[in-house]
Design a protein around this motif. Structure first.
Motif, PDB file in Angstrom:
ATOM      1  N   PRO A   6       1.940  -3.939  -2.180  1.00  0.00           N
ATOM      2  CA  PRO A   6       1.707  -4.410  -1.390  1.00  0.00           C
ATOM      3  C   PRO A   6       2.810  -4.549   0.277  1.00  0.00           C
ATOM      4  O   PRO A   6       3.688  -4.496  -0.050  1.00  0.00           O
ATOM      5  CB  PRO A   6       0.635  -5.565  -0.727  1.00  0.00           C
ATOM      6  CG  PRO A   6       0.347  -5.434  -2.494  1.00  0.00           C
ATOM      7  CD  PRO A   6       1.704  -5.317  -3.508  1.00  0.00           C
ATOM      8  N   GLY A   7       2.761  -3.494   0.759  1.00  0.00           N
ATOM      9  CA  GLY A   7       3.650  -3.028   1.893  1.00  0.00           C
ATOM     10  C   GLY A   7       5.197  -2.015   2.223  1.00  0.00           C
ATOM     11  O   GLY A   7       5.088  -1.683   2.473  1.00  0.00           O
ATOM     12  N   ALA A   8       4.607  -1.400   1.124  1.00  0.00           N
ATOM     13  CA  ALA A   8       5.456  -0.964   0.370  1.00  0.00           C
ATOM     14  C   ALA A   8       5.540   0.880   0.539  1.00  0.00           C
ATOM     15  O   ALA A   8       3.937   1.412   0.919  1.00  0.00           O
ATOM     16  CB  ALA A   8       5.901  -0.433  -1.710  1.00  0.00           C
ATOM     17  N   TRP A   9       6.234   1.861   0.629  1.00  0.00           N
ATOM     18  CA  TRP A   9       5.990   2.929   1.563  1.00  0.00           C
ATOM     19  C   TRP A   9       6.460   3.911   0.406  1.00  0.00           C
ATOM     20  O   TRP A   9       7.314   3.943  -0.224  1.00  0.00           O
ATOM     21  CB  TRP A   9       6.705   3.211   2.472  1.00  0.00           C
ATOM     22  CG  TRP A   9       6.082   2.896   4.125  1.00  0.00           C
ATOM     23  CD1 TRP A   9       6.786   1.774   3.971  1.00  0.00           C
ATOM     24  CD2 TRP A   9       5.084   2.705   4.885  1.00  0.00           C
ATOM     25  NE1 TRP A   9       5.544   0.807   5.475  1.00  0.00           N
ATOM     26  CE2 TRP A   9       5.091   2.094   5.570  1.00  0.00           C
ATOM     27  CE3 TRP A   9       4.186   4.482   5.297  1.00  0.00           C
ATOM     28  CZ2 TRP A   9       4.009   1.649   7.037  1.00  0.00           C
ATOM     29  CZ3 TRP A   9       3.513   4.469   6.242  1.00  0.00           C
ATOM     30  CH2 TRP A   9       3.279   2.973   7.336  1.00  0.00           C
ATOM     31  N   PHE A  10       5.157   5.450   0.215  1.00  0.00           N
ATOM     32  CA  PHE A  10       5.492   6.571  -0.136  1.00  0.00           C
ATOM     33  C   PHE A  10       5.365   7.877   0.638  1.00  0.00           C
ATOM     34  O   PHE A  10       3.848   7.531   1.753  1.00  0.00           O
ATOM     35  CB  PHE A  10       4.656   6.589  -1.694  1.00  0.00           C
ATOM     36  CG  PHE A  10       3.524   6.437  -1.129  1.00  0.00           C
ATOM     37  CD1 PHE A  10       2.656   7.753  -1.497  1.00  0.00           C
ATOM     38  CD2 PHE A  10       2.569   5.162  -1.355  1.00  0.00           C
ATOM     39  CE1 PHE A  10       1.091   7.772  -1.610  1.00  0.00           C
ATOM     40  CE2 PHE A  10       0.861   5.514  -1.117  1.00  0.00           C
ATOM     41  CZ  PHE A  10       0.503   6.155  -1.387  1.00  0.00           C
ATOM     42  N   THR A  11       5.846   8.904   0.336  1.00  0.00           N
ATOM     43  CA  THR A  11       5.542  10.229   0.911  1.00  0.00           C
ATOM     44  C   THR A  11       4.878  11.399  -0.012  1.00  0.00           C
ATOM     45  O   THR A  11       5.140  11.210  -1.121  1.00  0.00           O
ATOM     46  CB  THR A  11       6.801  10.949   1.208  1.00  0.00           C
ATOM     47  OG1 THR A  11       7.080   9.898   2.357  1.00  0.00           O
ATOM     48  CG2 THR A  11       6.423  11.930   1.902  1.00  0.00           C
TER      49      THR A  11
END
Length: 153
Positions: A49-54
């Motif tokens: 949770p909180g991680a970002w991906f593109t």
């Protein structure tokens, strides 16, 4: 217009943990998504949770990238993210059933997404929202079938 939420399910002949490990590896999304051709973790992130991906999305005549934030990462239970951190919610949930795992994919166009489309597209916002909704409705069964095929190889 159709509802701004949708879900569908499929039974996968694998354990909930195995299915979770597959769908939470966003770098594999291009193997099953009819629109998202590739994903990568931003800045060394992972499925927490909180991680970002593109993600890079492609449809005939249009290619675009979105950033998404993981909001739920519970191994064997649920992996969910918000496009743009607030616009659209996507989730995979897993439940043990006879023969494997009931995998459900859920999609919801959130109020912030509707407001963003109104601001970005003006008078064409409703048509754009309907286009994205149709893509989700058509894409979810295709995605689930492809995930099942990958998981059961």
């Amino acid at each position: 217009m159709t509802a701004l939420t949708h879900s569908a399910s499929v039974v996968v002949a694998a354990t909930p943990d195995e299915v979770y490990d597959l769908v939470s590896d966003v770098t594999r999304t291009g193997e099953w998504s009819p629109v998202c051709r590739a994903c990568w973790w931003d800045e060394g992130a992972s499925a927490v949770p909180g991680a970002w991906f593109t993600g890079r999305n492609e449809v005939p005549g249009r290619t675009w990238e979105t950033r998404s934030q993981v909001v739920t990462a519970e191994r064997g239970r649920e992996f969910a993210w918000l496009v743009g951190g607030r616009l659209v919610r996507w989730a995979f949930t897993m439940a043990p059933v006879e023969g494997g795992t009931l995998l459900t994919e859920e999609w919801e166009f959130l109020p912030a997404g509707l407001a963003s489309f109104a601001e970005r597209y003006g008078a064409d916002a409703q048509a754009q929202i309907e286009d994205r909704t149709r893509a989700a409705l058509d894409g979810i069964p295709a995605t689930l079938a492809a995930i099942r095929a990958v998981a059961e190889r």
